[in-house]
Design an enzyme around this catalytic site. Structure first.
Site, PDB file in Angstrom:
ATOM      1  N   SER A 123       0.833  -1.206   0.000  1.00  0.00           N
ATOM      2  CA  SER A 123       0.000   0.000   0.000  1.00  0.00           C
ATOM      3  C   SER A 123       0.864   1.250   0.000  1.00  0.00           C
ATOM      4  O   SER A 123       0.402   2.318  -0.379  1.00  0.00           O
ATOM      5  CB  SER A 123      -0.852   0.068   1.273  1.00  0.00           C
ATOM      6  OG  SER A 123      -1.626  -1.057   1.414  1.00  0.00           O
ATOM      7  N   HIS A 144      -2.352  -3.704  -6.480  1.00  0.00           N
ATOM      8  CA  HIS A 144      -2.819  -3.288  -5.156  1.00  0.00           C
ATOM      9  C   HIS A 144      -4.319  -3.546  -5.012  1.00  0.00           C
ATOM     10  O   HIS A 144      -5.143  -2.824  -5.588  1.00  0.00           O
ATOM     11  CB  HIS A 144      -2.500  -1.791  -4.950  1.00  0.00           C
ATOM     12  CG  HIS A 144      -2.814  -1.288  -3.580  1.00  0.00           C
ATOM     13  ND1 HIS A 144      -3.231  -0.005  -3.327  1.00  0.00           N
ATOM     14  CD2 HIS A 144      -2.789  -1.905  -2.366  1.00  0.00           C
ATOM     15  CE1 HIS A 144      -3.438   0.144  -2.035  1.00  0.00           C
ATOM     16  NE2 HIS A 144      -3.182  -0.996  -1.432  1.00  0.00           N
ATOM     17  N   GLU A 156      -5.371  -1.379  -8.133  1.00  0.00           N
ATOM     18  CA  GLU A 156      -4.475  -0.379  -8.712  1.00  0.00           C
ATOM     19  C   GLU A 156      -3.279  -1.128  -9.314  1.00  0.00           C
ATOM     20  O   GLU A 156      -2.554  -1.816  -8.585  1.00  0.00           O
ATOM     21  CB  GLU A 156      -3.996   0.613  -7.639  1.00  0.00           C
ATOM     22  CG  GLU A 156      -5.107   1.520  -7.116  1.00  0.00           C
ATOM     23  CD  GLU A 156      -4.654   2.465  -5.998  1.00  0.00           C
ATOM     24  OE1 GLU A 156      -5.211   3.553  -5.903  1.00  0.00           O
ATOM     25  OE2 GLU A 156      -3.748   2.100  -5.211  1.00  0.00           O
ATOM     26  N   ASN A 194      -5.119   6.025  -1.654  1.00  0.00           N
ATOM     27  CA  ASN A 194      -4.603   6.450  -0.346  1.00  0.00           C
ATOM     28  C   ASN A 194      -4.102   7.891  -0.356  1.00  0.00           C
ATOM     29  O   ASN A 194      -3.908   8.486   0.695  1.00  0.00           O
ATOM     30  CB  ASN A 194      -3.515   5.500   0.153  1.00  0.00           C
ATOM     31  CG  ASN A 194      -4.126   4.259   0.775  1.00  0.00           C
ATOM     32  OD1 ASN A 194      -5.282   4.273   1.197  1.00  0.00           O
ATOM     33  ND2 ASN A 194      -3.373   3.183   0.810  1.00  0.00           N
TER      34      ASN A 194
HETATM   35  P1  NAI Z   1      -1.152  -9.880   7.470  1.00  0.00           P
HETATM   36  O1  NAI Z   1      -0.307  -9.563   8.646  1.00  0.00           O
HETATM   37  O2  NAI Z   1      -2.575 -10.248   7.669  1.00  0.00           O
HETATM   38  O3  NAI Z   1      -0.470 -11.067   6.636  1.00  0.00           O
HETATM   39  C1  NAI Z   1       0.875 -11.099   6.280  1.00  0.00           C
HETATM   40  C2  NAI Z   1       1.299 -12.556   6.154  1.00  0.00           C
HETATM   41  O4  NAI Z   1       2.572 -12.589   5.533  1.00  0.00           O
HETATM   42  C3  NAI Z   1       1.451 -13.265   7.478  1.00  0.00           C
HETATM   43  O5  NAI Z   1       0.738 -14.486   7.439  1.00  0.00           O
HETATM   44  C4  NAI Z   1       2.946 -13.506   7.627  1.00  0.00           C
HETATM   45  O6  NAI Z   1       3.254 -14.709   8.279  1.00  0.00           O
HETATM   46  C5  NAI Z   1       3.367 -13.557   6.184  1.00  0.00           C
HETATM   47  N1  NAI Z   1       4.776 -13.223   5.933  1.00  0.00           N
HETATM   48  C6  NAI Z   1       5.495 -12.224   6.495  1.00  0.00           C
HETATM   49  N2  NAI Z   1       6.741 -12.223   5.974  1.00  0.00           N
HETATM   50  C7  NAI Z   1       6.789 -13.221   5.062  1.00  0.00           C
HETATM   51  C8  NAI Z   1       7.788 -13.702   4.182  1.00  0.00           C
HETATM   52  N3  NAI Z   1       9.013 -13.145   4.135  1.00  0.00           N
HETATM   53  N4  NAI Z   1       7.483 -14.764   3.378  1.00  0.00           N
HETATM   54  C9  NAI Z   1       6.263 -15.328   3.406  1.00  0.00           C
HETATM   55  N5  NAI Z   1       5.274 -14.907   4.234  1.00  0.00           N
HETATM   56  C10 NAI Z   1       5.528 -13.865   5.037  1.00  0.00           C
HETATM   57  O7  NAI Z   1      -1.000  -8.624   6.495  1.00  0.00           O
HETATM   58  P2  NAI Z   1      -2.028  -8.091   5.414  1.00  0.00           P
HETATM   59  O8  NAI Z   1      -2.946  -7.114   6.025  1.00  0.00           O
HETATM   60  O9  NAI Z   1      -2.575  -9.236   4.644  1.00  0.00           O
HETATM   61  O10 NAI Z   1      -1.047  -7.229   4.478  1.00  0.00           O
HETATM   62  C11 NAI Z   1      -0.143  -7.825   3.592  1.00  0.00           C
HETATM   63  C12 NAI Z   1       0.327  -6.809   2.568  1.00  0.00           C
HETATM   64  O11 NAI Z   1      -0.803  -6.239   1.885  1.00  0.00           O
HETATM   65  C13 NAI Z   1       1.107  -5.632   3.139  1.00  0.00           C
HETATM   66  O12 NAI Z   1       2.079  -5.247   2.204  1.00  0.00           O
HETATM   67  C14 NAI Z   1       0.036  -4.551   3.255  1.00  0.00           C
HETATM   68  O13 NAI Z   1       0.553  -3.241   3.211  1.00  0.00           O
HETATM   69  C15 NAI Z   1      -0.778  -4.824   2.005  1.00  0.00           C
HETATM   70  N6  NAI Z   1      -2.164  -4.365   2.030  1.00  0.00           N
HETATM   71  C16 NAI Z   1      -2.923  -4.483   3.160  1.00  0.00           C
HETATM   72  C17 NAI Z   1      -4.246  -4.050   3.160  1.00  0.00           C
HETATM   73  C18 NAI Z   1      -5.092  -4.182   4.376  1.00  0.00           C
HETATM   74  O14 NAI Z   1      -6.141  -3.519   4.442  1.00  0.00           O
HETATM   75  N7  NAI Z   1      -4.730  -5.012   5.335  1.00  0.00           N
HETATM   76  C19 NAI Z   1      -4.852  -3.449   1.955  1.00  0.00           C
HETATM   77  C20 NAI Z   1      -3.989  -3.436   0.806  1.00  0.00           C
HETATM   78  C21 NAI Z   1      -2.687  -3.843   0.868  1.00  0.00           C
END
Ligand code: NAI
Length: 506
Positions: A123, A144, A156, A194
């Site tokens: 993001s 995105h 996006e 954003n």
């Molecule tokens: P989350 O914390 O729910 O999930 C992240 C997952 O990635 C976890 O299960 C973790 O174990 C895993 N992980 C971390 N490092 C890793 C690696 N090196 N290799 C493999 N797995 C790994 O996070 P979420 O909310 O799903 O966000 C993920 C991405 O999406 C971030 O970049 C965030 O900025 C982006 N994003 C999030 C949004 C939201 O509303 N939560 C919306 C749009 C984008």
């Protein structure tokens, strides 16, 4: 450009909230999907969460069990990156950290085929920066998604400096084939949504800080007059103030402290107090059981006076009110003039970005009451008004009585420039116009992004067009004069369009 064939395997890395949702979307579209997470068992858990959500659709009769089984059969949790080496598109949704994401892409580049497309769901991290250390940075782009990915239509497609445009077109077509509404954006802080959405929160926070109105009133106005699904305070409470404040801070610093994006001390205080919104039971509102929601400030019912309503000149964006007066059985008389409504003692005018007190003096308007913009004056159920210091109580009562007879709840605010809906729209359109001016996205894509990504009732640029040439530019010019602040400087594109008669959306 052709979308990726469904025979192309998709890999999703990171099986958290976003990764699981993205895996579901790709599998629903017919692809085989690898789901990988560094945490043991997380990919299986991600798949199980998809199964749980979709099982409800089966129970409701909205999905066949056989279709669910097929879909789940397409999702393959894997333990190592090596197992996803034959994927044609890899989307990472791991932790939001530049170094860790860079490391992951370097490993993927070494493992996968040369023609793999690498995508990030980040993001806030620059796609250009994520690609900088890759051997083939042209094969990396942003994809995105919005949360929850299976429900939110927007994607996006973000191009870094090195991204191959043809590749971005393939990903755009693929997202469309997956049932999404994709837009193109260049990799700049906040991409489209954003960035352009910041004023939705910022202006209401500022109005609250300046004691123009309380959160319940501002929320009600943006919902009932602005047609937004949620007001900014209830939305910030839902998102979480830690998350929302962090996004604002990151955009503010990424734009070198441009005051348009200045974070709010009011929100900072909530974060410091641990009042993060719904998740902690307290934000702007309290969510503990038995607490009643504060009501919006609403003027008491005035007795109906059934006097004629005199419309002087063109009401411009507020012309929809005339029909509403007629439908209420009021006699409407139209005559020449400067675009004001006369009713009883009151002179009512749509806000032009000046305070009522200033405008009353500058335009020599006695008993002035200014009113706010409504997204649709036919549908609005509430409208904000503000009066000049010198306006009499009788004139305020008359203005209130008129709007109440037309079926509107009236919120009387402290006199401030641009009221609420007009000011919010002006700043949203301003940011949108600058995004277009700077080549971040096309006007059509900005509008589509704001509707599909954050459910705005209209795209800010098409909405600005509909008010008439130069209206938003005038409001911003007056806001800037009122505050004397750079924050309200109008976009060069708004200024240019207001002189050349160009519209944003053809
Ligand atoms: P989350 O914390 O729910 O999930 C992240 C997952 O990635 C976890 O299960 C973790 O174990 C895993 N992980 C971390 N490092 C890793 C690696 N090196 N290799 C493999 N797995 C790994 O996070 P979420 O909310 O799903 O966000 C993920 C991405 O999406 C971030 O970049 C965030 O900025 C982006 N994003 C999030 C949004 C939201 O509303 N939560 C919306 C749009 C984008």
């Amino acid at each position: 450009m052709q979308a990726l064939n469904t025979t192309v395997k998709i890999a999703v890395i990171g099986a958290g909230a976003m990764g699981s949702g993205i895996a579901q979307v790709a599998a629903q579209a017919g692809h085989c999907v690898y789901l990988q997470d560094q945490q043991a068992g997380a990919a299986e858990k991600g798949k199980a969460s998809i199964a749980k959500i979709l099982q409800k659709r089966v129970s409701n009769g909205k999905m066949q069990q056989a279709d669910l089984d097929t879909l789940l059969g397409r999702i393959q949790p894997v333990d190592s990156l090596e197992e996803l080496a034959d994927a044609g598109l890899v989307i990472e949704a791991i932790i939001e950290n530049l170094g860790i994401k860079r490391q992951l892409f370097a490993s993927l580049e070494a493992l996968c085929n040369d023609d793999v497309i690498l995508a990030t769901n980040t993001s806030s991290i620059s796609v250009t920066s994520l690609g900088a250390e890759l051997k083939r940075p042209e094969r990396l782009l942003g994809m995105h998604f919005f949360n929850p990915a299976p429900l939110m239509a927007l994607v996006e497609v973000v191009l870094g400096l090195a991204t191959d445009k043809k590749l971005a077109e393939v990903v755009h077509a693929t997202a469309a084939a997956w049932g999404k509404k994709p837009v193109f954006a260049t990799s700049t802080p906040g991409f489209i949504v954003n960035r352009v959405a910041r004023p939705f929160y910022a202006e209401s926070l500022r109005l609250m800080q300046e004691q123009v109105a309380d959160p319940a009133t501002l929320d009600a106005l943006l919902r009932e007059a602005g047609s937004f699904r949620m007001g900014p305070f209830e939305l910030m409470d839902l998102i979480g103030h830690d998350v929302n404040y962090a996004v604002t801070e990151s955009v503010f610093s990424a734009y070198y402290g441009d005051f348009r994006f200045q974070p709010s001390l009011i929100q900072k205080a909530l974060v410091e107090a641990g009042r993060l919104g719904r998740k902690t039971g307290q934000g702007f509102y309290s969510y503990t059981d038995g607490t009643e929601r504060t009501s919006p400030a609403t003027e008491a019912k005035q007795s109906t006076t059934k006097q004629p309503v005199i419309i002087e000149g063109e009401l411009g964006a507020a012309r929809g009110l005339i029909e509403r007066f007629q439908q209420a059985g009021l006699t409407v008389i139209q005559r020449m003039g400067g675009g004001v409504i006369r009713y009883g003692e009151a002179t009512l005018a749509l806000t032009d970005g000046r305070m009522a007190g200033e405008r009353a003096v500058a335009d020599d308007l006695q008993e002035l009451v200014i009113f706010d913009l409504a997204e649709d004056y036919q549908q609005a159920t509430r409208l904000a008004i503000a009066a000049a210091e010198q306006t009499s109580a009788t004139a305020i009562k008359d203005a209130t009585a008129l709007l109440q007879q037309a079926g509107l709840a009236v919120s009387l605010l402290n006199d401030s420039p641009g009221l609420v809906v007009m000011r919010t729209l002006a700043m949203l359109a301003n940011e949108a116009a600058d995004a277009v001016l700077q080549g971040v996205a096309s006007a059509a894509d900005v509008d589509l992004a704001m509707c599909a990504g954050v459910n705005y009732p209209q795209g800010p640029l098409g909405w600005a067009d509909s008010l008439g040439q130069g209206v938003i530019w005038q409001v911003l010019t007056n806001l800037q004069a009122s505050y004397g602040e750079d924050r309200y400087r109008p976009s060069l594109l708004l200024r240019r369009n207001s002189f050349t008669g160009q519209f944003f959306i053809a």
